[in-house]
Design a protein around this motif. Structure first.
Motif, PDB file in Angstrom:
ATOM      1  N   LEU A   1      17.455   3.111  17.506  1.00 18.53           N
ATOM      2  CA  LEU A   1      16.724   3.491  16.294  1.00 18.53           C
ATOM      3  C   LEU A   1      15.727   2.396  15.931  1.00 18.53           C
ATOM      4  O   LEU A   1      16.051   1.211  15.889  1.00 18.53           O
ATOM      5  CB  LEU A   1      17.699   3.719  15.137  1.00 18.53           C
ATOM      6  CG  LEU A   1      17.065   4.040  13.786  1.00 18.53           C
ATOM      7  CD1 LEU A   1      16.339   5.379  13.832  1.00 18.53           C
ATOM      8  CD2 LEU A   1      18.117   4.066  12.682  1.00 18.53           C
ATOM      9  N   LEU A   2      14.498   2.828  15.690  1.00 15.44           N
ATOM     10  CA  LEU A   2      13.431   1.904  15.323  1.00 15.44           C
ATOM     11  C   LEU A   2      13.070   2.158  13.864  1.00 15.44           C
ATOM     12  O   LEU A   2      12.815   3.295  13.477  1.00 15.44           O
ATOM     13  CB  LEU A   2      12.230   2.202  16.229  1.00 15.44           C
ATOM     14  CG  LEU A   2      11.072   1.230  16.259  1.00 15.44           C
ATOM     15  CD1 LEU A   2      11.546  -0.103  16.822  1.00 15.44           C
ATOM     16  CD2 LEU A   2       9.967   1.783  17.151  1.00 15.44           C
ATOM     17  N   SER A   3      13.086   1.102  13.035  1.00 20.12           N
ATOM     18  CA  SER A   3      12.713   1.276  11.621  1.00 20.12           C
ATOM     19  C   SER A   3      11.381   0.609  11.352  1.00 20.12           C
ATOM     20  O   SER A   3      11.206  -0.572  11.645  1.00 20.12           O
ATOM     21  CB  SER A   3      13.748   0.628  10.701  1.00 20.12           C
ATOM     22  OG  SER A   3      15.015   1.164  10.909  1.00 20.12           O
ATOM     23  N   LEU A   4      10.461   1.357  10.778  1.00 15.40           N
ATOM     24  CA  LEU A   4       9.216   0.760  10.302  1.00 15.40           C
ATOM     25  C   LEU A   4       9.342   0.532   8.801  1.00 15.40           C
ATOM     26  O   LEU A   4       9.842   1.395   8.093  1.00 15.40           O
ATOM     27  CB  LEU A   4       8.039   1.716  10.564  1.00 15.40           C
ATOM     28  CG  LEU A   4       7.020   1.247  11.603  1.00 15.40           C
ATOM     29  CD1 LEU A   4       7.738   0.998  12.909  1.00 15.40           C
ATOM     30  CD2 LEU A   4       5.934   2.282  11.792  1.00 15.40           C
ATOM     31  N   ILE A   5       8.883  -0.628   8.331  1.00 16.70           N
ATOM     32  CA  ILE A   5       8.926  -0.893   6.892  1.00 16.70           C
ATOM     33  C   ILE A   5       7.501  -1.045   6.387  1.00 16.70           C
ATOM     34  O   ILE A   5       6.759  -1.906   6.864  1.00 16.70           O
ATOM     35  CB  ILE A   5       9.709  -2.166   6.596  1.00 16.70           C
ATOM     36  CG1 ILE A   5      11.146  -1.974   7.041  1.00 16.70           C
ATOM     37  CG2 ILE A   5       9.658  -2.511   5.125  1.00 16.70           C
ATOM     38  CD1 ILE A   5      11.949  -3.215   6.961  1.00 16.70           C
ATOM     39  N   VAL A   6       7.136  -0.203   5.446  1.00 16.82           N
ATOM     40  CA  VAL A   6       5.751  -0.208   4.984  1.00 16.82           C
ATOM     41  C   VAL A   6       5.687  -0.378   3.469  1.00 16.82           C
ATOM     42  O   VAL A   6       6.147   0.484   2.731  1.00 16.82           O
ATOM     43  CB  VAL A   6       5.059   1.128   5.353  1.00 16.82           C
ATOM     44  CG1 VAL A   6       3.563   0.948   5.374  1.00 16.82           C
ATOM     45  CG2 VAL A   6       5.573   1.673   6.649  1.00 16.82           C
ATOM     46  N   PRO A   7       5.133  -1.508   2.988  1.00 17.86           N
ATOM     47  CA  PRO A   7       4.960  -1.664   1.542  1.00 17.86           C
ATOM     48  C   PRO A   7       3.686  -0.955   1.079  1.00 17.86           C
ATOM     49  O   PRO A   7       2.631  -1.081   1.709  1.00 17.86           O
ATOM     50  CB  PRO A   7       4.819  -3.180   1.360  1.00 17.86           C
ATOM     51  CG  PRO A   7       4.269  -3.671   2.658  1.00 17.86           C
ATOM     52  CD  PRO A   7       4.694  -2.705   3.724  1.00 17.86           C
ATOM     53  N   PHE A   8       3.789  -0.196   0.001  1.00 22.16           N
ATOM     54  CA  PHE A   8       2.623   0.521  -0.535  1.00 22.16           C
ATOM     55  C   PHE A   8       2.385   0.102  -1.974  1.00 22.16           C
ATOM     56  O   PHE A   8       3.269   0.248  -2.819  1.00 22.16           O
ATOM     57  CB  PHE A   8       2.876   2.046  -0.534  1.00 22.16           C
ATOM     58  CG  PHE A   8       2.790   2.679   0.819  1.00 22.16           C
ATOM     59  CD1 PHE A   8       1.620   3.283   1.244  1.00 22.16           C
ATOM     60  CD2 PHE A   8       3.887   2.691   1.660  1.00 22.16           C
ATOM     61  CE1 PHE A   8       1.541   3.893   2.490  1.00 22.16           C
ATOM     62  CE2 PHE A   8       3.820   3.293   2.912  1.00 22.16           C
ATOM     63  CZ  PHE A   8       2.640   3.896   3.325  1.00 22.16           C
ATOM     64  N   TYR A   9       1.226  -0.426  -2.261  1.00 24.30           N
ATOM     65  CA  TYR A   9       0.878  -0.701  -3.657  1.00 24.30           C
ATOM     66  C   TYR A   9      -0.538  -0.188  -3.900  1.00 24.30           C
ATOM     67  O   TYR A   9      -1.492  -0.733  -3.369  1.00 24.30           O
ATOM     68  CB  TYR A   9       0.979  -2.194  -3.944  1.00 24.30           C
ATOM     69  CG  TYR A   9       0.568  -2.564  -5.352  1.00 24.30           C
ATOM     70  CD1 TYR A   9       1.128  -1.897  -6.442  1.00 24.30           C
ATOM     71  CD2 TYR A   9      -0.362  -3.565  -5.587  1.00 24.30           C
ATOM     72  CE1 TYR A   9       0.757  -2.233  -7.726  1.00 24.30           C
ATOM     73  CE2 TYR A   9      -0.732  -3.909  -6.865  1.00 24.30           C
ATOM     74  CZ  TYR A   9      -0.173  -3.238  -7.940  1.00 24.30           C
ATOM     75  OH  TYR A   9      -0.550  -3.574  -9.213  1.00 24.30           O
TER      76      TYR A   9
END
Ligand code: UDP
Ligand code: MG
Length: 310
Positions: A4-12
């Motif tokens: 399993l590959l997790s992408l973490i994306v912060p959005f502001y």
């Protein structure tokens, strides 16, 4: 078992970037063999239509998960929220504005499968950043090399693949004030580097400018070095020695030539000079005390309003 590959994306405040981001990242992830994926979008208290757009995506695609923070906590806190929510065997933080090219992800995964525990992206070309930003960044790295015991690799940002073991290690660092670049460097682990060219933002504008970057740099220095605290000891000692020598000189001059009573200028200069030096040193103490104060309160790094698709 596929990994399993997790992408973490912060959005502001990235309402214009949401759609483009999903459209360009999902196909890349689909094409990686033997992997499942999830994208953890952290809404960092956006005040525009970012959140509804993310929820729209999440409604159509269960592998897109959304962590909704209670307010804007800053990118570093948003990344931490994502890291704690991620379940992947490998985790990759990536910017929402596509300045970190998703096309690099398959190569990162390949390097990880080849044995690297961290695969960091390094920007070879920052010509899309302003000359000012490049200049100050380079100054920061150079200064940091002198005063810090942790060497920060230059032009390596948050865009990197981390093995589960690295993520678990990162989660054990409890500080509230999170200078991610430094924390990453502090961890160690077997690291591979992949070069890439930093492209301009797809939409919207940079959230980091002037004063924010200055504070970011201060955070970097004070989080990983106590040198700024210690230099005052040596400066003070040096000043004392000079003052002593000067006193001896004045005494001798008085003994030999008698007292001519001048000296207003030298006293004035000495008083103002040492006054300012003391104020600066108190200011440096203040920077550290302020950080101790924030750390002792032990407040959570971020607060979540709601998890979607978890
Ligand atoms: N970001 C965030 N919280 C903030 C500021 C920025 O989550 O308070 C996110 C932003 O949405 C983007 C990433 O951090 O996905 C990088 O921000 P930006 O592109 O403005 O930084 P730059 O590329 O100019 O260094
Ligand atoms: Mg950017």
């Amino acid at each position: 078992m596929p990994q399993l590959l997790s992408l973490i994306v912060p959005f502001y405040n990235e309402e214009d970037a949401v759609g483009i981001f999903a459209a360009s990242v999902c196909p890349v992830l689909e094409a990686i063999p033997d992997t499942q994926w999830e994208i953890i979008c952290v809404d960092d208290g956006s005040r525009d239509a970012t959140l509804p757009r993310l929820l729209e995506l999440a409604a159509a695609e269960p592998r897109i998960r959304v962590v909704e923070l209670s307010r804007n906590f800053g990118k570093e806190a948003a990344l931490t929220a994502g890291l704690e929510a991620a379940r992947g065997d490998a985790v990759i933080p990536i910017d929402a504005d596509l300045q970190d090219p998703p096309e690099l992800i398959p190569a990162m995964v390949a390097a990880w499968r080849g044995g690297a525990e961290v695969v960091a992206g390094r920007r070879t070309d920052r010509s899309t950043d302003t000359a000012m930003k490049r200049g100050t960044a380079s100054l920061f790295y150079r200064l940091n090399r002198y005063i810090s015991n942790i060497e920060l690799p230059e032009n390596v940002g948050d865009f990197r693949l981390m093995d589960r073991a690295v993520v678990e290690a990162l989660k054990r660092l409890p500080e509230r004030q999170r200078f991610m670049k430094g924390l990453f460097a502090w961890l160690g682990f077997k690291t591979a580097i992949i070069d890439y060219t930093r492209t301009p933002r797809t939409a919207g504008e940079s959230k980091f400018s002037g004063f924010k970057l200055w504070n970011f740099a201060l955070e970097g220095f004070t989080s990983f070095s106590t040198t700024p605290l210690k230099i005052w000891t040596y400066l003070g000692a040096l000043g004392a020695v000079i003052a002593l020598l000067y006193a001896v000189f004045i005494m001798l001059r008085t003994l030999i030539f008698g007292n001519a009573v001048p000296g207003y200028a030298s006293i004035f200069v000495a008083v103002t000079f040492f006054g300012s030096v003391q104020l600066i040193s108190i200011g440096v103490l203040g920077e550290y005390i302020g950080r101790i104060y924030v750390e002792t309160k032990q407040r959570p790094i971020y607060l979540v309003r709601k998890f979607h698709n978890f």
